[in-house]
Each structure stands twice: as structure tokens, then as C-alpha cells.
Design a protein around this motif. Structure first.
Motif, PDB file in Angstrom:
ATOM      1  N   PRO A  32     137.713  11.783  41.989  1.00 38.30           N
ATOM      2  CA  PRO A  32     136.802  10.899  41.570  1.00 38.30           C
ATOM      3  C   PRO A  32     135.915  11.580  40.361  1.00 38.30           C
ATOM      4  CG  PRO A  32     136.374  11.147  43.877  1.00 38.30           C
ATOM      5  CD  PRO A  32     137.574  12.122  43.340  1.00 38.30           C
ATOM      6  N   TYR A  33     135.611  12.739  40.255  1.00 38.34           N
ATOM      7  CA  TYR A  33     134.773  13.385  39.053  1.00 38.34           C
ATOM      8  C   TYR A  33     135.846  13.480  38.080  1.00 38.34           C
ATOM      9  CZ  TYR A  33     132.241  16.556  36.098  1.00 38.34           C
ATOM     10  OH  TYR A  33     131.648  17.160  35.162  1.00 38.34           O
ATOM     11  N   LYS A  34     137.052  13.925  38.066  1.00 45.56           N
ATOM     12  CA  LYS A  34     137.751  14.246  37.209  1.00 45.56           C
ATOM     13  C   LYS A  34     138.157  12.871  36.523  1.00 45.56           C
ATOM     14  CE  LYS A  34     139.100  18.530  38.930  1.00 45.56           C
ATOM     15  NZ  LYS A  34     140.098  19.162  39.696  1.00 45.56           N
ATOM     16  N   MET A  35     138.302  11.736  37.061  1.00 44.49           N
ATOM     17  CA  MET A  35     138.751  10.617  36.681  1.00 44.49           C
ATOM     18  C   MET A  35     137.391  10.196  35.731  1.00 44.49           C
ATOM     19  SD  MET A  35     139.631   7.248  38.920  1.00 44.49           S
ATOM     20  CE  MET A  35     139.895   5.749  38.109  1.00 44.49           C
ATOM     21  N   GLY A  36     136.229   9.992  36.230  1.00 45.17           N
ATOM     22  CA  GLY A  36     135.114   9.742  35.373  1.00 45.17           C
ATOM     23  C   GLY A  36     134.924  10.651  34.063  1.00 45.17           C
ATOM     24  N   LYS A  37     135.055  11.873  34.403  1.00 45.40           N
ATOM     25  CA  LYS A  37     134.929  12.862  33.191  1.00 45.40           C
ATOM     26  C   LYS A  37     136.059  12.640  32.223  1.00 45.40           C
ATOM     27  CE  LYS A  37     135.985  17.141  33.104  1.00 45.40           C
ATOM     28  NZ  LYS A  37     136.174  18.655  33.277  1.00 45.40           N
ATOM     29  N   LYS A 204     131.126   1.784  36.953  1.00 45.01           N
ATOM     30  CA  LYS A 204     131.400   2.053  35.652  1.00 45.01           C
ATOM     31  C   LYS A 204     131.963   3.415  35.128  1.00 45.01           C
ATOM     32  CE  LYS A 204     128.246  -1.380  34.058  1.00 45.01           C
ATOM     33  NZ  LYS A 204     126.758  -1.382  33.287  1.00 45.01           N
ATOM     34  N   PHE A 205     131.213   4.346  35.509  1.00 41.83           N
ATOM     35  CA  PHE A 205     131.474   5.812  35.219  1.00 41.83           C
ATOM     36  C   PHE A 205     132.999   6.052  35.546  1.00 41.83           C
ATOM     37  CE2 PHE A 205     132.124   9.990  37.210  1.00 41.83           C
ATOM     38  CZ  PHE A 205     131.669  10.896  36.354  1.00 41.83           C
ATOM     39  N   ALA A 215     126.998   6.948  28.828  1.00 41.43           N
ATOM     40  CA  ALA A 215     125.772   6.872  29.608  1.00 41.43           C
ATOM     41  C   ALA A 215     125.147   8.394  29.812  1.00 41.43           C
ATOM     42  CB  ALA A 215     126.209   6.142  31.167  1.00 41.43           C
ATOM     43  N   GLY A 216     125.499   9.291  29.209  1.00 42.24           N
ATOM     44  CA  GLY A 216     125.223  10.599  29.274  1.00 42.24           C
ATOM     45  C   GLY A 216     125.444  11.386  30.553  1.00 42.24           C
ATOM     46  N   PHE A 217     126.604  11.015  31.122  1.00 46.31           N
ATOM     47  CA  PHE A 217     127.017  11.871  32.309  1.00 46.31           C
ATOM     48  C   PHE A 217     127.465  13.414  32.116  1.00 46.31           C
ATOM     49  CE2 PHE A 217     126.508   7.435  34.386  1.00 46.31           C
ATOM     50  CZ  PHE A 217     126.153   8.000  35.509  1.00 46.31           C
ATOM     51  N   ILE A 218     128.180  13.146  30.981  1.00 51.21           N
ATOM     52  CA  ILE A 218     128.828  14.191  30.269  1.00 51.21           C
ATOM     53  C   ILE A 218     128.543  14.320  28.694  1.00 51.21           C
ATOM     54  CG2 ILE A 218     130.519  14.779  32.111  1.00 51.21           C
ATOM     55  CD1 ILE A 218     132.589  13.557  29.876  1.00 51.21           C
ATOM     56  N   PRO A 296     121.299  11.560  34.388  1.00 51.17           N
ATOM     57  CA  PRO A 296     122.770  11.360  34.531  1.00 51.17           C
ATOM     58  C   PRO A 296     123.569  12.734  34.665  1.00 51.17           C
ATOM     59  CG  PRO A 296     122.367   9.623  33.159  1.00 51.17           C
ATOM     60  CD  PRO A 296     121.041  10.213  33.126  1.00 51.17           C
ATOM     61  N   ASN A 297     123.345  13.535  33.630  1.00 52.05           N
ATOM     62  CA  ASN A 297     123.833  14.960  33.503  1.00 52.05           C
ATOM     63  C   ASN A 297     123.434  15.628  34.826  1.00 52.05           C
ATOM     64  OD1 ASN A 297     121.526  15.182  32.479  1.00 52.05           O
ATOM     65  ND2 ASN A 297     122.418  16.550  30.780  1.00 52.05           N
ATOM     66  N   LYS A 298     122.595  15.553  35.693  1.00 49.43           N
ATOM     67  CA  LYS A 298     121.985  16.321  36.607  1.00 49.43           C
ATOM     68  C   LYS A 298     122.472  15.872  37.844  1.00 49.43           C
ATOM     69  CE  LYS A 298     119.254  19.180  34.213  1.00 49.43           C
ATOM     70  NZ  LYS A 298     120.255  19.581  33.166  1.00 49.43           N
TER      71      LYS A 298
END
Ligand code: PHE
Length: 521
Positions: A32-37, A204-205, A215-218, A296-298
Motif C-alpha cells: 500500500p505504501y509503495k503504491m502511494g509513493k 486519494k493517497f 498533499a505533502g506525504f512525500i 502528512p509526511n510524519k
């Protein structure tokens, strides 16, 4: 005492066991994380293409190799050609090492189940006057080495009993109940997660290309090459490839079964569960993180922290039913971990069982599995006590000549060899060997027992010769960059790793050609 090899009780039993091997921690905390990133649907599309052209091809190849030879990973490669036996050793080494931390993580799942059980039973938060914080409990758990080791031991004991039961009455039986149960629990958690307020941000992420950066996640979007390498590495680990697992499971499979159909089912089921796991964890994790005022990035959306910090906070903030969902969730992750761990243990156990048989001794499964479990427990002891680096244990190579290296803790150190090197390298060697030296016919012959010759043959031959080795050398480079580069060393390490990827491809051809020459003498 048994003298004969076991076999699966039914094709469905085999399929559930193979899906069980594939569906594991990798699906829940990596995908899931790699997909978002990596750009949401863009990543999914790349992943699916790779799963079809590379994953499916290697899956068929491994199952065929196992079934054709009816042997453990080392002897399967040896049976095809003596000079390729060492590829089999790579396939034995990887699962053994992976178990050193997989068992510790399985123990963590049990500990978090206990935490939620205690909350449900005693209302811990009521007693202590604050809701359970994922961050504090995680820290407390990691710095409690005795507890962690005890739970690792329990996890190992569970796996040992299942594997001691044998292929059909141990592994198959467990998965026949465990896999459907996992699926049902996953659906329950998804429904709860998607109905939480603010879940749409997380969706959305995961799904919208570019949203993670917007959105500032990465900070910045990864390049296409690194998306390719990330997706490839994830796909390989997730499908349990190049670790002997599918060769071992294939070696117990009946000749009448259709390997192509079976492989397709495994690949589709694993990808589906990875996507569903994303729906279960990401929206809830993001919604809860943003609501608690985190930038978001935290918000930790990857690795152990996702499971044991971020998600515990979600359950803690869910109200009265929180601990109940916590128990269901950690139980489902535990089931996924057990079903993968038993396949890793079986790779090693099968090798020793076949070796005993070759020496004319009985296949004493109970004894051999006991010793294999014992050896794994010893290496797991170090990882458990290390507590992801929380307890100040010395880690080999952590600092070399005063320079900080890639591995912060024993888990990283144990993970980088199998996942970063032996897995992609093994896949390059296997594809070059089958594609160019032994020729695809060696696999296809076996496939034809159970599947009619046709279009798949052309697809397989083309893919194993051209697509798999090239993609896998990118994956090798990508994995090495992921594991070994630190921020400061990135600019030098990156080109070196791509160089190594290319060199590995050339070396594989030379080695395979030498292997063939040796055969002819
Ligand atoms: N596929 C498992 C996961 O996704 C891990 C695994 C790798 C299991 C190799 C067996 C063999 O977590």
C-alpha cells in the motif's frame, strides 16, 4: 516411520497453501505504501504488467522445476545440472535468513493482539487515564527483549507444530481454514476503515497519481526506473519467488495439475489481497494521522511502524469497538505471517528430509522440523533482543571506518542479503539458465503435463529469455540502492548499483555457458 514423500491432498489445498505463502507481511506493510509513493494507479499498472510478464513466468518456472524433479530447492537445481546446484543454495539460504526476522514480527503481532485483548478485558486506558498510544507501546515493547523473545518463541512453536504435521495434514489443513478466515477478516476491517471520517484522503493517497507529492506525504516523485525497481522488488518478495518456496511446494504437487492456471490464480489472489490490504490500512491510517494534527509526511505508512504505531493509534481512537477491531486486525496479520513462515520453514525442512532419504534414512519430519526451528530460533533471538536497534546491540557493518552504513538494526542487516541480493540475483541466474542454456523446453515439457501446448509456450519462451533477465537486473540495482544507499552516499552508490545490475546480467550468461560446457565434457 515415513519413507515416502508427502503430497498435497487436493489442488485447492495446494492453491490455498501457495496463496498463503504469497500473502504475508509484504502485502500488508509494503504494497500500500509503495503504491502511494510511486503514483497510485501508475504503480498498480506497472506492478500488474510485471506480475504477468515476470512474476507469472518465474512462478510457472519454479513450480515446474519443483514438480519435474520432485526434490528440494538445492537438489532440484542439481538434478537439472550439477553446475547449477549453487543457485539452489541461494534459494535455501534466503528463507532461513528471512525467518530470523519474520518470526520476530509474527511475535509482535501476537503482542499487539494481547494488548488489544487486555484493553477489551480490563479497559487499560480507563485504568491509566489515557488512550493507548501506538508510539509508547511500540517503544515499550521493543525495549522489553525478554517479552519479545518469548512471543517469538510462541510464534515459532506454532509454526513448528503446523510444519511437523506434514504437507497435507499440517500446512494444507492450516491454510484451508486460515486463508478463508483471513479474507473474511480483511473484508470486515475494510468496511470499518472506509466508513471512518476522513478516509477519502487516504484513498486519494493510494489511488490518485501524483497526490502523494501534492498533499505533502512525500517530497518528490520517484523516477520511472525507480518505480520499476520498487514494483519489481515488491512483486518478487510478495509472490514468494526465488526463495525456494514455490519449488518446494511444487515438488509435492501431482502431475495432472495445470501449472499455468494455478500460477495465474496465485498471482491474481496475491495482488488482490495486497490491494485490499491497502484499502484496510491506508485510509484509516491517513485519516487518523491528519485528525491528530500530524503533518502528512510524519504519518508512518510503511514497515513495522505502520502496523504497530499508526494502526494501533487508529484502534485506540475508534471508541468502544476499537480493541475488537484491533484483535481482528492483528489476528489477520498473524495468520498472514504464519502462512508465509511455514512455507519458508518447509523449504529448509524439505531439503533435510530429502537428504535423509537419499542417505537411506527415514524421513523423520518431526525431528528435522524441530532442529530447523531450533536453528531459526537462535538467529531470531538476536533480532528479538535487538528490538529494531532500540537496545544498543552491536550490528555488523553498521559503522565502517566511522561512516554510518545502511543497516540501523539487526532486522535490516538480516533482510538486506536475501531480499536485496540473493533473491534478484537468483532470479537472473534462473532465467538466464532456463532461457538460454537449458532452453525453455525443459520447463514447458513439464507444463504440458496438465496444460495443452499453445500460446503460453511462446509467451513463456520470449519472456524468460528477454524480459525477465533485463527487468530483474533493474530490480537487483533498485534493491541494492534501497538497502545500501544512505542519503549522503546516494549519488555514488546509485551508478555503482546500476553497473552491478548490468554486470550480473553478463556474468549470469558467462556462468550459464560455463555450466553447459562442463556438462558436455
Ligand atoms: N510472500 C511473503 C510476504 O509477502 C514473504 C515470503 C517470501 C514468503 C518468500 C515465502 C517466501 O510477506
Amino acid at each position: 516411520m515415513e519413507l515416502k514423500r508427502d503430497s498435497w491432498g487436493s489442488n485447492l489445498g495446494f492453491l490455498l497453501a501457495a496463496i498463503g505463502s504469497a500473502v504475508g507481511l509484504g502485502n500488508i506493510w509494503g504494497f500500500p505504501y509503495k503504491m502511494g509513493k510511486c503514483g497510485g494507479f501508475t504503480f498498480l499498472a506497472v506492478y500488474v504488467v510485471l506480475a504477468v510478464f515476470v512474476g507469472m513466468v518465474i512462478m510457472v518456472g519454479e513450480l515446474a522445476l519443483g514438480r519435474k524433479t520432485g526434490k528440494s530447492v538445492v537438489n532440484a537445481y542439481e538434478a537439472v545440472s550439477k553446475s547449477f546446484k549453487w543457485i539452489g543454495w541461494l534459494g535455501l539460504f534466503a528463507p532461513f535468513v528471512i525467518m530470523s526476522f519474520y518470526s520476530v514480527l509474527g511475535g509482535y503481532c501476537m503482542q499487539y493482539m494481547s494488548l488489544n485483548l487486555a484493553e477489551l478485558s480490563f479497559g487499560l486506558s480507563g485504568i491509566f487515564g489515557a488512550s493507548i498510544s501506538g508510539g509508547i507501546t511500540f517503544e515499550a515493547m521493543l525495549t522489553n527483549p525478554f517479552g519479545c523473545f518469548m512471543f517469538t518463541l510462541m510464534f515459532m512453536a506454532l509454526c513448528m507444530f503446523i510444519v511437523q504435521g506434514g504437507i497435507d495434514s499440517g500446512i494444507e489443513k492450516f491454510n484451508k481454514v486460515g486463508m478463508p478466515a483471513l479474507f473474511v477478516m480483511l473484508v470486515i476491517v475494510i468496511i470499518r476503515a472506509l466508513t471512518l471520517p476522513g478516509a477519502s484522503e487516504g484513498l486519494k493517497f493510494m489511488l490518485v497519481p501524483g497526490y502523494a507529492v501534492e498533499a505533502g506525504f512525500i517530497e518528490e516523485a520517484p523516477s520511472f526506473i525507480s518505480v520499476l525497481a520498487t514494483a519489481g522488488g515488491q512483486m518478487f518478495f510478495s509472490l514468494s519467488l526465488a526463495m525456494g518456496a514455490m519449488i518446494t511446494y511444487g515438488s509435492y504437487l501431482s502431475k495432472t495439475e495445470n501449472l499455468v492456471k494455478n500460477s495465474a490464480v496465485i498471482v491474481i489472489a496475491d495482488t488482490l489481497v495486497a490491494f485490499m490490504a491497502g484499502l484496510a490500512v491506508i485510509p484509516a491510517a491517513v485519516a487518523n494521522g491528519l485528525e491528530s494534527g500530524l503533518a502528512p509526511n510524519k504519518i508512518a505508512l510503511n514497515g513495522p511502524k505502520l502496523l504497530f504505531v499508526t494502526l494501533q493509534d487508529v484502534f485506540s481512537n475508534m471508541g468502544a469497538a476499537g480493541p475488537l477491531f484491533g484483535i481482528i486486525f492483528y489476528l489477520l496479520v498473524l495468520l498472514a505471517a504464519i502462512s508465509s513462515a511455514i512455507s519458508l520453514m518447509e523449504v529448509v525442512a524439505t531439503y533435510f528430509l530429502d537428504r535423509a532419504q537419499a542417505k537411506g534414512k527415514p524421513r523423520d519430519r518431526k525431528k528435522i522440523v524441530f532442529y530447523v526451528s531450533l536453528a531459526i530460533t537462535v538467529e531470531a533471538l538476536i533480532v528479538a533482543v535487538d528490538g529494531l536497534g532500540s537496545n544498543g546491540l552491536w550490528v555488523p557493518g553498521q559503522k565502517t571506518f566511522g561512516i554510518a552504513m545502511w543497516n540501523d538494526c539487526w532486522l535490516d542487516f538480516m533482510d538486506c542479503w536475501p531480499e536485496g541480493i540473493s533473491m534478484p540475483l537468483g532470479a537472473i541466474l534462473m532465467s538466464v539458465m532456463v532461457g538460454w542454456e537449458l532452453k525453455p523446453g525443459i520447463v514447458l515439457e513439464e507444463v504440458h503435463s496438465g496444460h495443452r501446448p499453445g500460446a503460453f509456450d511462446t509467451f513463456f519462451s520470449f519472456s524468460i529469455k528477454f524480459i525477465v533477465p533485463v527487468i530483474m537486473s533493474f530490480v537487483l540495482a533498485g534493491q541494492m540502492i534501497d538497502f545500501f544507499a544512505t542519503e549522503s552516499s546516494m549519488s555514488t552508490v546509485k551508478p555503482v548499483c546500476y553497473g552491478i545490475g548490468l554486470a550480473a546480467l553478463i556474468a549470469a550468461h558467462i556462468l550459464a555457458a560455463l555450466g553447459r560446457k562442463k556438462l558436455k565434457q
